[in-house]
Design a protein around this motif. Structure first.
Motif, short mmCIF file in Angstrom:
data_model
loop_
_atom_site.label_atom_id
_atom_site.label_comp_id
_atom_site.label_asym_id
_atom_site.label_seq_id
_atom_site.Cartn_x
_atom_site.Cartn_y
_atom_site.Cartn_z
N VAL A 180 27.94 -51.40 6.05
CA VAL A 180 27.35 -51.01 4.92
C VAL A 180 25.78 -50.72 4.96
O VAL A 180 25.52 -49.86 4.17
CB VAL A 180 27.77 -51.89 3.78
CG1 VAL A 180 29.17 -52.05 3.66
CG2 VAL A 180 27.11 -53.26 3.80
N HIS A 181 24.99 -51.25 5.96
CA HIS A 181 23.89 -50.94 6.11
C HIS A 181 23.46 -50.29 7.39
O HIS A 181 22.28 -50.08 7.83
CB HIS A 181 22.99 -52.21 5.95
CG HIS A 181 22.69 -52.89 4.42
ND1 HIS A 181 23.34 -53.84 4.23
CD2 HIS A 181 22.19 -52.17 3.63
CE1 HIS A 181 23.06 -54.19 3.03
NE2 HIS A 181 22.42 -53.20 2.56
N LEU A 203 32.07 -49.11 2.72
CA LEU A 203 31.31 -48.73 1.44
C LEU A 203 32.23 -49.13 0.13
O LEU A 203 31.42 -49.61 -0.90
CB LEU A 203 30.57 -47.34 1.66
CG LEU A 203 29.51 -47.04 2.48
CD1 LEU A 203 29.25 -45.57 2.68
CD2 LEU A 203 28.45 -47.96 2.55
N ARG A 238 32.59 -52.64 -0.21
CA ARG A 238 31.10 -53.09 -0.68
C ARG A 238 30.82 -52.75 -2.12
O ARG A 238 30.31 -53.95 -2.78
CB ARG A 238 29.98 -52.57 0.34
CG ARG A 238 28.77 -53.04 -0.06
CD ARG A 238 28.38 -54.63 0.38
NE ARG A 238 26.83 -54.79 0.21
CZ ARG A 238 26.50 -56.07 0.37
NH1 ARG A 238 27.15 -57.05 0.74
NH2 ARG A 238 24.89 -56.10 0.33
N THR A 239 31.09 -51.53 -2.52
CA THR A 239 30.85 -51.19 -3.85
C THR A 239 31.82 -52.15 -4.79
O THR A 239 31.15 -52.59 -5.79
CB THR A 239 31.39 -49.74 -4.12
OG1 THR A 239 30.31 -49.19 -3.16
CG2 THR A 239 30.92 -49.39 -5.46
N GLY A 283 23.77 -51.52 -0.12
CA GLY A 283 24.73 -51.16 1.09
C GLY A 283 26.10 -50.38 0.29
O GLY A 283 27.02 -50.57 1.02
N MET A 284 25.92 -49.42 -0.58
CA MET A 284 26.83 -48.80 -1.29
C MET A 284 26.97 -47.49 -0.79
O MET A 284 27.86 -46.55 -1.19
CB MET A 284 26.93 -48.98 -2.91
CG MET A 284 27.13 -50.49 -3.29
SD MET A 284 27.50 -50.68 -4.96
CE MET A 284 25.73 -50.04 -5.60
N THR A 285 25.86 -47.03 0.01
CA THR A 285 25.81 -45.59 0.42
C THR A 285 24.97 -45.38 1.67
O THR A 285 24.29 -46.50 1.84
CB THR A 285 25.32 -44.69 -0.54
OG1 THR A 285 25.47 -43.36 -0.18
CG2 THR A 285 23.88 -44.97 -0.82
N THR A 286 25.09 -44.47 2.35
CA THR A 286 24.36 -44.43 3.80
C THR A 286 23.19 -43.62 3.50
O THR A 286 22.09 -43.86 3.77
CB THR A 286 25.15 -43.71 4.58
OG1 THR A 286 26.62 -44.66 4.71
CG2 THR A 286 24.33 -43.54 6.12
#
Length: 482
Positions: A5-6, A30, A33-34, A174-177
């Motif tokens: 996620v990171h 992701l 994680r979201t 850590g919900m998006t790149t």
């Protein structure tokens, strides 16, 4: 491979090409994680207005197939193929809601993609979520009656900043790149600093916007990422002339080249340093973090030159609000339906801008702009870039309106926008700016610095920003639910 996620975008693309990682695996991580950390609109991170994981997963599966095919045929792949990108809600996505947090726009649907969304998708990026903003992106906190309160993953009592607060919060959590942002007074750089991420304000017109307000010369759309290299990658995809925006310029997709050894590349670079731009009181913790960056740059061989600016707080506020009173405030009134229905911070902004417009007409606002631009040019004449803090404070509260101004180190300022050293560089909007982390305050919220370039000199700010990133230690990314 750990902590998907990171994972930064550059590393993810490398793993996609070698078939060590599938775009589907990254997207699923992701999504999980979201679901775990985003929480609710009152107490959670609350960084997304909506998620599109079902549609995104189909795109990720197509991207995975494309990488399998490319491994056999050696054909090149698109620059963002399979990378999840969360887009700011104001960046229209055809067929999806376009409300900008305004009750008057509830249920409004976009007819076409924003130019930056169009380019991201054409480059293979996958839009899997859309990020929260304050109403009409007019605040440096991110909360609204429509979307609730967005909180900082590093400290849930604090805001991630604004107006691109959802973008910064989603990256840190850590919900998006990658994420898109925009900036009219610091709306990319403020949340980048508060969330320990990287934000880029390109020179005006380098990244196309959406008319008619793209013609506002304080504005700019841009990228956010967790690393300088990721932010440079997204900037290169978003940049360049576009027929929808007649102010846009330059080649599309031109790469921003980072030095192979970013620390060695600092040797001999002349970096102007101003701890306060002459106009802003700065919290001692921010001062300390910025001084630490300066010391690291000097040890790396950069030549740090003290720079004096003649700006005052009254001058900065008068200049920016004279401008806002001519364009942004009238646009907000037109779009909002009834001003009384807006959030208190938006009502206060409109009232302040209206008073400023009564004092200074459009021609006088241009005179004020020109004075600040000339003073900056003079101050930077003997340096390659200018360095200063991004925010003057270590945090703002997540749900604050700051109608009575703000206290900074015992100094009361009438407008809380003076808590950020960002708006002068929207006045000087041909200058590129890169916001990078500088440390972490005692409240757990990151601090940051801005690297300011000469007009249109994008390469210089990324060169120095990459060096700072290599020199400054980073904390592990936060887990907002423990």
């Amino acid at each position: 491979m750990t902590d998907l996620v990171h994972l930064d975008a550059i590393a993810a693309l490398r793993a996609f090409r070698s078939l060590e990682l599938s775009p589907v695996e990254l997207l699923d991580a992701l999504a999980d994680r979201t679901e775990r950390v985003n929480g609710d609109r009152k107490t959670g991170v609350n960084a997304f207005t909506e998620t599109l994981f079902e549609e995104a997963r189909a795109e990720a599966e197509r991207a995975a197939s494309a990488y399998l095919r490319a491994a056999r045929t050696r054909e090149p792949t698109a620059p963002l193929l399979g990378i999840p990108v969360a887009t700011k809600e104001k960046h229209a996505l055809a067929g999806r809601r376009l409300e900008q947090g305004l009750v008057a726009h509830a249920g409004r649907v976009a007819e076409a993609d924003h130019p930056v969304v169009e380019r991201i998708q054409r480059a293979g990026g996958i839009v899997h979520a859309r990020t929260t903003t304050p109403e009409f992106s007019c605040a440096t906190v991110t909360h609204s009656a429509m979307w609730g309160v967005t909180r900082n993953p590093w400290n849930l009592d604090a805001t991630p900043g604004g107006s691109s607060g959802g973008a910064g919060a989603a990256l840190a959590a850590g919900m998006t790149t990658l994420a898109t942002a925009s900036d009219i007074a610091g709306s990319t750089r403020v949340p980048a600093a508060f969330t320990g991420t990287v934000g880029y304000k390109a020179p005006y017109g380098r990244i196309p916007g959406l008319p008619p307000l793209s013609a506002d010369w304080y504005r700019g759309d841009g990228p956010m990422g967790r690393t300088v290299a990721d932010t440079a990658l997204l900037a290169s995809v978003m940049s360049g002339r576009h027929p929808a925006d007649h102010t846009s310029w330059g080649p599309e997709g031109a790469p921003i080249v980072l030095p192979e050894d970013p620390v060695a590349a600092l040797r001999g670079v002349r970096i102007g340093f101003s701890p306060d731009l002459g106009a802003f009181p700065v919290d001692p913790e921010v001062e300390s973090a910025t001084a630490d960056v300066v010391a690291r740059l000097e040890r790396a061989g950069a030549v740090v030159v003290p720079v004096e600016l003649p700006w005052t707080g009254e001058q900065v506020v008068r200049t920016i609000f004279a401008h806002f009173g001519q364009i942004l405030a009238p646009a907000m009134v037109r779009e909002s339906g009834a001003v009384a229905e807006l959030a208190p911070y938006a009502q206060r902004f409109i009232a302040d801008a209206r008073r400023a417009a009564e004092r200074d007409d459009l021609v006088e606002s241009l005179v004020l702009d020109a004075a600040m631009q000339g003073e900056l040019a003079t101050a930077m004449v003997d340096v390659d870039v200018l360095l200063c803090p991004t925010n003057a404070v270590t945090a703002l509260t997540a749900d604050g309106d700051y109608l009575d101004g703000i206290d900074i180190g015992g100094d009361h300022r009438k407008h809380y926008w003076e808590a950020h050293l960002t708006s002068p560089f929207n006045v000087a909007n041909r200058c590129p700016l890169l916001a990078v982390p500088s440390g972490t305050a005692s409240n757990g919220v990151p601090t940051g610095v801005q690297v300011v370039g000469h007009p249109h000199d994008e390469q210089a700010v990324f060169r120095v920003g990459a060096g700072i990133e290599a020199l400054v230690p980073r904390e592990p990314w936060p887990d907002p639910i423990g």
